[in-house]
Scaffold this motif. Structure first.
Motif, PDB file in Angstrom:
ATOM      1  N   HIS A 106      44.834  35.069  38.284  1.00 39.56           N
ATOM      2  CA  HIS A 106      44.631  34.373  37.019  1.00 39.56           C
ATOM      3  C   HIS A 106      44.924  35.340  35.877  1.00 39.56           C
ATOM      4  O   HIS A 106      45.105  36.537  36.097  1.00 39.56           O
TER       5      HIS A 106
ATOM      6  N   CYS B 185      43.165  31.377  30.537  1.00 33.87           N
ATOM      7  CA  CYS B 185      43.969  31.874  31.646  1.00 33.87           C
ATOM      8  C   CYS B 185      45.427  31.654  31.262  1.00 33.87           C
ATOM      9  O   CYS B 185      45.820  30.551  30.908  1.00 33.87           O
TER      10      CYS B 185
ATOM     11  N   GLU C 156      48.020  32.706  33.247  1.00 34.11           N
ATOM     12  CA  GLU C 156      48.823  32.922  34.449  1.00 34.11           C
ATOM     13  C   GLU C 156      48.767  31.612  35.218  1.00 34.11           C
ATOM     14  O   GLU C 156      47.665  31.153  35.546  1.00 34.11           O
ATOM     15  N   PHE C 157      49.899  30.993  35.484  1.00 31.51           N
ATOM     16  CA  PHE C 157      49.846  29.675  36.111  1.00 31.51           C
ATOM     17  C   PHE C 157      49.165  29.767  37.478  1.00 31.51           C
ATOM     18  O   PHE C 157      49.534  30.583  38.321  1.00 31.51           O
ATOM     19  N   CYS C 158      48.131  28.922  37.667  1.00 33.80           N
ATOM     20  CA  CYS C 158      47.323  29.062  38.871  1.00 33.80           C
ATOM     21  C   CYS C 158      47.017  27.718  39.530  1.00 33.80           C
ATOM     22  O   CYS C 158      46.065  27.593  40.279  1.00 33.80           O
TER      23      CYS C 158
ATOM     24  N   HIS D 226      45.089  24.690  35.739  1.00 38.42           N
ATOM     25  CA  HIS D 226      45.368  25.881  34.927  1.00 38.42           C
ATOM     26  C   HIS D 226      45.097  25.686  33.435  1.00 38.42           C
ATOM     27  O   HIS D 226      44.460  26.519  32.795  1.00 38.42           O
TER      28      HIS D 226
ATOM     29  N   MET E 209      41.542  26.035  32.121  1.00 37.91           N
ATOM     30  CA  MET E 209      40.815  27.237  32.466  1.00 37.91           C
ATOM     31  C   MET E 209      40.645  28.114  31.228  1.00 37.91           C
ATOM     32  O   MET E 209      41.563  28.801  30.804  1.00 37.91           O
TER      33      MET E 209
END
Ligand code: CUA
Length: 143
Positions: free
Chosen positions: A90, A125, A127-129, A133, A136
């Motif tokens: 993340h 966040c 960062e693609f998660c 996402h 987040m």
């Protein structure tokens, strides 16, 4: 002859960059993220005042939330963030503070930031998660 000039020039540029990095990290006290040895205790979130105005926050990222999601600290606080993830990679981004770190499972990233101005600081966040996402995020309330 020209080659020599090119070599000297690029060498000069390299040292300028090198000193710029050193200058930023030491003299201006801009906080560079550091990596510290992993320990299971960091997987348990906590907010702890270790000294007056000095906080230690263990921030745990997981799909798709942060723990803790809401943090309240007094203005003028210095915060050491210890960041990890318990599933995938993340991100952790506080726009107003220029803080940008990755939350990586099995590793701890640390950054120190000072919150002078009262206000609400969102962290997200970046960062693609996965599908959650975009939801987040969390909040730091500085009073
Ligand atoms: Cu976590 Cu995107």
């Amino acid at each position: 002859k020209y080659e020599l000039r090119a070599i000297v020039l690029s060498g000069g540029l390299l040292s300028v960059f090198f000193f710029a990095v050193l200058y930023n990290s030491y003299s201006r006290k801009i906080d560079m993220p550091t990596c510290i040895p992993f320990d299971k205790t960091f997987e348990e979130s906590k907010v702890k005042e270790i000294d007056k105005g000095l906080y230690e926050i263990y921030l745990v990222a997981r799909m798709w939330t942060f723990d803790p999601e809401e943090i309240e600290i007094p203005a003028g606080s210095t915060v050491d963030f210890y960041l990890t993830s318990i599933d995938v990679v993340h991100g952790f981004h506080i726009n107003e503070k220029g803080v940008n770190m990755m939350a990586v499972p099995g590793s701890i990233n640390k950054i120190t930031t000072r919150f002078e101005q009262p206000g609400i600081y969102r962290f997200v966040c970046n960062e693609f998660c996965g599908t959650g996402h975009q939801n987040m995020a969390g909040t730091i309330i500085v009073k």
